[in-house]
Write a protein that holds these residues in place. Structure first.
Motif, PDB file in Angstrom:
ATOM      1  N   GLY A  27      85.361 -88.715 -72.941  1.00  0.00           N
ATOM      2  CA  GLY A  27      85.015 -89.254 -74.253  1.00  0.00           C
ATOM      3  C   GLY A  27      84.403 -90.632 -74.162  1.00  0.00           C
ATOM      4  N   ASN A  28      84.826 -91.409 -73.195  1.00  0.00           N
ATOM      5  CA  ASN A  28      84.255 -92.753 -73.008  1.00  0.00           C
ATOM      6  C   ASN A  28      82.770 -92.707 -72.650  1.00  0.00           C
ATOM      7  N   LEU A  29      82.298 -91.582 -72.129  1.00  0.00           N
ATOM      8  CA  LEU A  29      80.885 -91.445 -71.784  1.00  0.00           C
ATOM      9  C   LEU A  29      79.987 -91.431 -73.015  1.00  0.00           C
ATOM     10  N   SER A  30      80.573 -91.347 -74.204  1.00  0.00           N
ATOM     11  CA  SER A  30      79.789 -91.304 -75.444  1.00  0.00           C
ATOM     12  C   SER A  30      79.194 -92.663 -75.810  1.00  0.00           C
ATOM     13  N   ASN A  31      79.564 -93.709 -75.111  1.00  0.00           N
ATOM     14  CA  ASN A  31      79.078 -95.061 -75.385  1.00  0.00           C
ATOM     15  C   ASN A  31      77.593 -95.174 -75.050  1.00  0.00           C
ATOM     16  N   ARG A  32      76.748 -95.089 -76.072  1.00  0.00           N
ATOM     17  CA  ARG A  32      75.292 -95.100 -75.858  1.00  0.00           C
ATOM     18  C   ARG A  32      74.775 -96.455 -75.369  1.00  0.00           C
ATOM     19  N   SER A  33      75.555 -97.512 -75.527  1.00  0.00           N
ATOM     20  CA  SER A  33      75.095 -98.802 -75.005  1.00  0.00           C
ATOM     21  C   SER A  33      75.293 -98.881 -73.491  1.00  0.00           C
ATOM     22  N   ARG A  43      76.517 -80.653 -74.837  1.00  0.00           N
ATOM     23  CA  ARG A  43      76.837 -79.232 -75.032  1.00  0.00           C
ATOM     24  C   ARG A  43      77.257 -78.576 -73.722  1.00  0.00           C
ATOM     25  N   LYS A  44      76.567 -78.897 -72.624  1.00  0.00           N
ATOM     26  CA  LYS A  44      76.920 -78.338 -71.316  1.00  0.00           C
ATOM     27  C   LYS A  44      78.327 -78.761 -70.897  1.00  0.00           C
ATOM     28  N   ILE A  45      78.633 -80.028 -71.076  1.00  0.00           N
ATOM     29  CA  ILE A  45      79.954 -80.539 -70.697  1.00  0.00           C
ATOM     30  C   ILE A  45      81.050 -79.789 -71.445  1.00  0.00           C
ATOM     31  N   PHE A  46      80.914 -79.697 -72.755  1.00  0.00           N
ATOM     32  CA  PHE A  46      81.990 -79.083 -73.538  1.00  0.00           C
ATOM     33  C   PHE A  46      82.014 -77.565 -73.412  1.00  0.00           C
ATOM     34  N   ARG A  47      80.861 -76.958 -73.121  1.00  0.00           N
ATOM     35  CA  ARG A  47      80.834 -75.515 -72.890  1.00  0.00           C
ATOM     36  C   ARG A  47      81.616 -75.169 -71.620  1.00  0.00           C
ATOM     37  N   VAL A  48      81.390 -75.926 -70.546  1.00  0.00           N
ATOM     38  CA  VAL A  48      82.080 -75.631 -69.293  1.00  0.00           C
ATOM     39  C   VAL A  48      83.573 -75.972 -69.396  1.00  0.00           C
ATOM     40  N   LEU A  49      83.909 -77.038 -70.100  1.00  0.00           N
ATOM     41  CA  LEU A  49      85.331 -77.364 -70.293  1.00  0.00           C
ATOM     42  C   LEU A  49      86.036 -76.274 -71.090  1.00  0.00           C
ATOM     43  N   GLN A  50      85.384 -75.797 -72.165  1.00  0.00           N
ATOM     44  CA  GLN A  50      85.996 -74.736 -72.972  1.00  0.00           C
ATOM     45  C   GLN A  50      86.156 -73.453 -72.169  1.00  0.00           C
ATOM     46  N   LYS A  51      85.161 -73.135 -71.350  1.00  0.00           N
ATOM     47  CA  LYS A  51      85.249 -71.930 -70.520  1.00  0.00           C
ATOM     48  C   LYS A  51      86.424 -72.023 -69.549  1.00  0.00           C
ATOM     49  N   GLU A  52      86.622 -73.192 -68.964  1.00  0.00           N
ATOM     50  CA  GLU A  52      87.748 -73.377 -68.043  1.00  0.00           C
ATOM     51  C   GLU A  52      89.091 -73.290 -68.767  1.00  0.00           C
ATOM     52  N   LEU A  53      89.162 -73.852 -69.972  1.00  0.00           N
ATOM     53  CA  LEU A  53      90.392 -73.737 -70.764  1.00  0.00           C
ATOM     54  C   LEU A  53      90.676 -72.279 -71.098  1.00  0.00           C
ATOM     55  N   ASP A  54      89.637 -71.536 -71.499  1.00  0.00           N
ATOM     56  CA  ASP A  54      89.809 -70.124 -71.818  1.00  0.00           C
ATOM     57  C   ASP A  54      90.269 -69.326 -70.602  1.00  0.00           C
ATOM     58  N   ARG A  67      86.517 -68.322 -63.002  1.00  0.00           N
ATOM     59  CA  ARG A  67      86.247 -69.756 -63.021  1.00  0.00           C
ATOM     60  C   ARG A  67      84.801 -70.035 -62.695  1.00  0.00           C
ATOM     61  N   GLU A  68      84.351 -71.166 -63.180  1.00  0.00           N
ATOM     62  CA  GLU A  68      83.016 -71.671 -62.864  1.00  0.00           C
ATOM     63  C   GLU A  68      83.066 -72.333 -61.497  1.00  0.00           C
ATOM     64  N   SER A  69      81.888 -72.467 -60.885  1.00  0.00           N
ATOM     65  CA  SER A  69      81.807 -73.269 -59.671  1.00  0.00           C
ATOM     66  C   SER A  69      81.781 -74.744 -60.102  1.00  0.00           C
ATOM     67  N   ASP A  70      81.572 -75.639 -59.189  1.00  0.00           N
ATOM     68  CA  ASP A  70      81.549 -77.056 -59.528  1.00  0.00           C
ATOM     69  C   ASP A  70      80.503 -77.341 -60.596  1.00  0.00           C
ATOM     70  N   PHE A  71      80.837 -78.216 -61.499  1.00  0.00           N
ATOM     71  CA  PHE A  71      79.962 -78.568 -62.621  1.00  0.00           C
ATOM     72  C   PHE A  71      78.853 -79.509 -62.179  1.00  0.00           C
ATOM     73  N   ARG A  72      77.643 -79.216 -62.653  1.00  0.00           N
ATOM     74  CA  ARG A  72      76.488 -80.075 -62.414  1.00  0.00           C
ATOM     75  C   ARG A  72      75.652 -80.123 -63.685  1.00  0.00           C
ATOM     76  N   LEU A  73      75.273 -81.302 -64.123  1.00  0.00           N
ATOM     77  CA  LEU A  73      74.359 -81.422 -65.257  1.00  0.00           C
ATOM     78  C   LEU A  73      72.936 -81.135 -64.787  1.00  0.00           C
ATOM     79  N   GLU A  74      72.610 -81.625 -63.608  1.00  0.00           N
ATOM     80  CA  GLU A  74      71.278 -81.433 -63.040  1.00  0.00           C
ATOM     81  C   GLU A  74      71.415 -80.712 -61.712  1.00  0.00           C
ATOM     82  N   GLU A  75      70.446 -79.879 -61.455  1.00  0.00           N
ATOM     83  CA  GLU A  75      70.515 -79.110 -60.195  1.00  0.00           C
ATOM     84  C   GLU A  75      69.511 -79.565 -59.195  1.00  0.00           C
TER      85      GLU A  75
END
Length: 75
Positions: A27-33, A43-54, A67-75
């Motif tokens: 949540g701290n990553l939301s700091n746009r400054s 959306r990617k972050i919360f999609r993968v977190l929700q999938k892991e919770l499910d 389970r998903e493999s390791d999370f990456r925003l960029e490949e």
């Protein structure tokens, strides 16, 4: 039997508290400054977190909990 229960309680409390701390840090990553990110990144972050919770929840109901493999925003 009590030993297994106590072990579950001890591990569950430690792991859930650690997960809560890490979610708060995300949540701290939301700091746009301090950070630049796109809405799709969020959306990617919360999609993968929700999938892991499910998947984790499914395991408690006898599911496989894929389970998903390791999370990456960029490949």
């Amino acid at each position: 039997m009590r030993d297994k229960r106590q072990k579950f309680v001890d591990l569950a409390e430690a792991r859930v508290n650690r997960a809560i701390k890490d979610v708060r840090l995300i949540g701290n990553l939301s700091n746009r400054s301090a950070y630049t990110y796109a809405d799709e990144d969020v959306r990617k972050i919360f999609r993968v977190l929700q999938k892991e919770l499910d998947a984790a929840k499914s395991k408690f109901s006898g599911g496989s909990g894929d389970r998903e493999s390791d999370f990456r925003l960029e490949e």
